[in-house]
Design a protein around this motif. Structure first.
Motif: not given
Length: 321
Positions: A106-110, A135-139, A297
């Motif tokens: 659920t991690l969302e991070r750039e 970590a599919p929410g990582v950019r 993260a």
């Protein structure tokens, strides 16, 4: 009617902070509803807890617990305080605990990663694939090297990866990823690509070297000079990827790190040849600012680079954590 200040209201910036050691005792007293019960919970004597209750009454401005029959009962103010005190204690405990492991799913991070094109060619795609799985929410934002300052890690760069300066700022951490060597690549159908190179045949072929400043002299020339040999640098390229493409259309050797050569030869008709000289190995590392040292993260990002780099060379002494 007396109105109490909301538990979420910020304290008066000019007022001194109360003794925060009273908070656990206040929470225990409000939950237990008795001095003896709170004392047993906190493993102190009833007399010590009674003295603490006296201090709390002075700080809060309310008796909190008053006699009722054979026991004690909470005052209306004490009842009102219970949820806020419990929440404040839970927040304090959470603030003083080490960070929990991150939920990668659920991690969302750039992340802004500064690196050279060799690292981008060899580790970029595996890192993207790893992030997509874990970590599919990582950019990922891979930025090119330039006339950068390691102090950029204090502000807008999350991670530096590549050949780092010998001296880093005091507030920058680093960890070795691997030690790599250089090889030569040539078009696979070139006559000299079929067999091992000697120092003489290596020196006789035109070379393509990678430099951002157009310099043609390097340790390769020093080693050749020790053998009484010299070489012709046909061209310099600004990136390893460009050098590999140059080699495809010429009878020249492009000198690149072995991990770049391996990745390029996987998708291009290139042969990988050992350089017949005793060249120094080059250390690749990652660096980050201390503000991110304990961030879960960011620790995942560093460990990911360590795992992927281990496939190209010896594992580092540090795991990047």
């Amino acid at each position: 009617m007396q109105h109490s200040r909301s538990a979420s209201a910020p304290p008066d910036a000019m007022a001194p902070l109360p003794d925060m050691n009273l908070l656990p005792a206040l929470d225990a007293l409000l939950r237990a509803g008795s001095v003896a019960g709170a004392a047993a919970e906190l493993s102190v004597s009833p007399s010590a807890m009674s003295r603490t209750l006296g201090r709390l009454r002075r700080v809060v401005g309310d008796p909190l617990l008053v006699p009722s029959g054979r026991g004690l009962t909470l005052t209306p103010r004490a009842h009102e305080m219970r949820p806020g005190v419990q929440a404040a204690l839970a927040a304090a405990v959470a603030a003083l605990h080490p960070p929990l492991d991150v939920e990668l799913a659920t991690l969302e991070r750039e992340f802004r990663i500064r690196t050279n094109d060799g690292v981008a060619m060899s580790l970029g795609a595996p890192l993207l694939a790893l992030a997509a799985r874990e970590a599919p929410g990582v950019r990922l934002r891979l930025l090119p090297e330039g006339d950068e300052d390691p102090a950029d890690l204090r502000t807008h760069i999350d991670l530096d990866v590549g050949e780092l300066p010998e001296r880093l700022p005091h507030d920058v951490r680093s960890a070795v990823l691997h030690v790599h060597r250089y090889v030569a690549v040539a078009r696979a159908d070139a006559p000299f690509a079929r067999g091992p190179l000697t120092a003489a045949s290596f020196a006789a072929l035109p070379h393509i070297t990678v430099t951002r400043r157009g310099r043609t002299h390097s340790v390769v020339d020093d080693r050749l000079a020790e053998l009484g040999l010299g070489r012709d640098v046909l061209a310099t390229a600004p990136t390893y990827g460009a050098a590999c493409f140059f080699a495809l259309r010429t009878d020249a050797l492009a000198l690149v790190p072995v991990e770049v050569a391996t990745e390029a030869a996987r998708v291009m008709p290139l042969a990988v040849l050992e350089i017949p000289l005793d060249l120094p190995r080059v250390t690749s590392a990652q660096a980050w600012h201390v503000r991110l040292d304990a961030d879960p993260a960011h620790r995942w990002l560093r460990r990911s680079f360590t795992r992927l780099a281990a496939e190209f060379g010896p594992a580092s002494e540090s795991d990047g954590s």
